[in-house]
Write a protein that holds these residues in place. Structure first.
Motif, PDB file in Angstrom:
ATOM      1  N   VAL A 157       7.652  25.284 -18.968  1.00 51.07           N
ATOM      2  CA  VAL A 157       6.995  23.965 -19.758  1.00 51.07           C
ATOM      3  C   VAL A 157       5.861  23.764 -19.765  1.00 51.07           C
ATOM      4  O   VAL A 157       4.679  23.642 -20.265  1.00 51.07           O
ATOM      5  N   LEU A 158       5.827  23.849 -18.202  1.00 54.82           N
ATOM      6  CA  LEU A 158       4.665  23.334 -17.573  1.00 54.82           C
ATOM      7  C   LEU A 158       4.039  23.853 -16.414  1.00 54.82           C
ATOM      8  O   LEU A 158       5.382  24.791 -15.577  1.00 54.82           O
ATOM      9  N   GLY A 191       1.506  13.026 -23.524  1.00 54.98           N
ATOM     10  CA  GLY A 191       2.049  13.841 -24.240  1.00 54.98           C
ATOM     11  C   GLY A 191       2.991  13.944 -25.346  1.00 54.98           C
ATOM     12  O   GLY A 191       3.957  13.031 -25.585  1.00 54.98           O
ATOM     13  N   CYS A 218       6.647  18.069 -24.722  1.00 53.31           N
ATOM     14  CA  CYS A 218       5.961  18.624 -24.096  1.00 53.31           C
ATOM     15  C   CYS A 218       6.320  18.994 -22.487  1.00 53.31           C
ATOM     16  O   CYS A 218       5.632  19.643 -21.569  1.00 53.31           O
ATOM     17  N   GLY A 219       7.803  18.108 -21.763  1.00 51.13           N
ATOM     18  CA  GLY A 219       7.779  18.458 -21.073  1.00 51.13           C
ATOM     19  C   GLY A 219       8.010  17.825 -19.551  1.00 51.13           C
ATOM     20  O   GLY A 219       8.111  17.891 -18.738  1.00 51.13           O
ATOM     21  N   THR A 277      -1.015  17.801 -21.553  1.00 54.69           N
ATOM     22  CA  THR A 277      -0.985  18.802 -21.883  1.00 54.69           C
ATOM     23  C   THR A 277      -1.890  20.088 -22.023  1.00 54.69           C
ATOM     24  O   THR A 277      -1.258  21.374 -22.447  1.00 54.69           O
ATOM     25  N   HIS A 287      -1.079  21.033 -19.782  1.00 56.78           N
ATOM     26  CA  HIS A 287      -0.750  22.441 -18.064  1.00 56.78           C
ATOM     27  C   HIS A 287       0.440  22.664 -18.865  1.00 56.78           C
ATOM     28  O   HIS A 287       1.286  23.498 -18.683  1.00 56.78           O
ATOM     29  N   ARG A 288       0.584  23.210 -20.202  1.00 59.61           N
ATOM     30  CA  ARG A 288       1.554  23.878 -20.457  1.00 59.61           C
ATOM     31  C   ARG A 288       1.845  24.975 -19.813  1.00 59.61           C
ATOM     32  O   ARG A 288       0.350  25.933 -20.008  1.00 59.61           O
TER      33      ARG A 288
END
Length: 208
Positions: free
Chosen positions: A17-18, A35, A39-40, A190, A192-193
């Motif tokens: 996820v990241l 985020g 998003c994690g 965001t 770092h997805r």
């Protein structure tokens, strides 16, 4: 106290996820994770707290530096407010006198003899946050700490964080609300997805 994170990648349910997370959090510092939902943020905090392994990267912090508070308040329902704080103080080897200060900081003094199971959702959350003050841990890792809190209780929480920072502590938080904590920096996750990759050994953090 200095938390260092370098090139960290994390997964949820085996799905990355990241990735590429890098930051330093020194004594006296606060960092707020931003985020959208999903998003994690929680996955990152769980990884930093040692509840699941990272996909890759480095996490460096002094041993036993962290106190982690997530969505569950971690309360013993049949114990009173004072007994809960005494229990957690003993678990962390803290000063028993911190319990009274923690109750004052989170406006729990009038509830000290009430069993935790009889408290409202907001009162339980305040007690859950008061646990942080009795741990003696310098790094607070907090996932949506203001859930169920009214405006006055949020102000109490922010004051407790400020006092913690002033005493040389640090705080890492995921929250969607504006805390008015000028000392804090923001980290927007965001950008770092993660792209597709395999989690090591098929590990699924949902069952950790």
């Amino acid at each position: 106290m200095n938390l260092k994170v370098r090139d960290l990648a994390v997964a949820r349910g085996g799905t990355p996820v990241l990735e590429g997370i890098c930051f330093d959090l020194p004594a006296g510092g606060a960092l707020v994770l931003r985020g959208p939902n999903g998003c994690g943020k929680t996955t990152l905090l769980r990884t930093l707290a040692g509840l699941q392994p990272p996909l890759e990267g480095m996490i460096s912090a002094p041993p036993e530096a962290m106190a982690y508070a997530a969505h569950a308040d971690g309360l013993k329902p049949t114990l009173t407010v004072a007994e809960n704080l005494g229990f957690w103080s003993a678990i962390y080897g803290g000063d028993p006198a911190l319990g009274a200060r923690a109750m004052a900081a989170m406006n729990l003094e009038d509830l000290s003899e009430r069993a935790a199971q009889t408290l409202s959702a907001g009162q339980k959350r305040r007690l859950g946050l008061a646990r942080l003050l009795v741990t003696g841990r310098p790094l607070w890792v907090l996932d949506e700490p203001t859930v169920s809190l009214d405006a006055g209780s949020v102000a109490l929480f922010v004051a407790a964080v400020r006092a913690h920072l002033a005493g040389g502590g640090a705080a890492l938080m995921a929250t969607h609300i504006a805390l008015g904590l000028e000392e804090a920096r923001d980290l927007d996750l965001t950008a770092h997805r993660a792209g597709p990759r395999a989690a090591p050994g098929g590990f699924d953090e949902a069952f950790a």
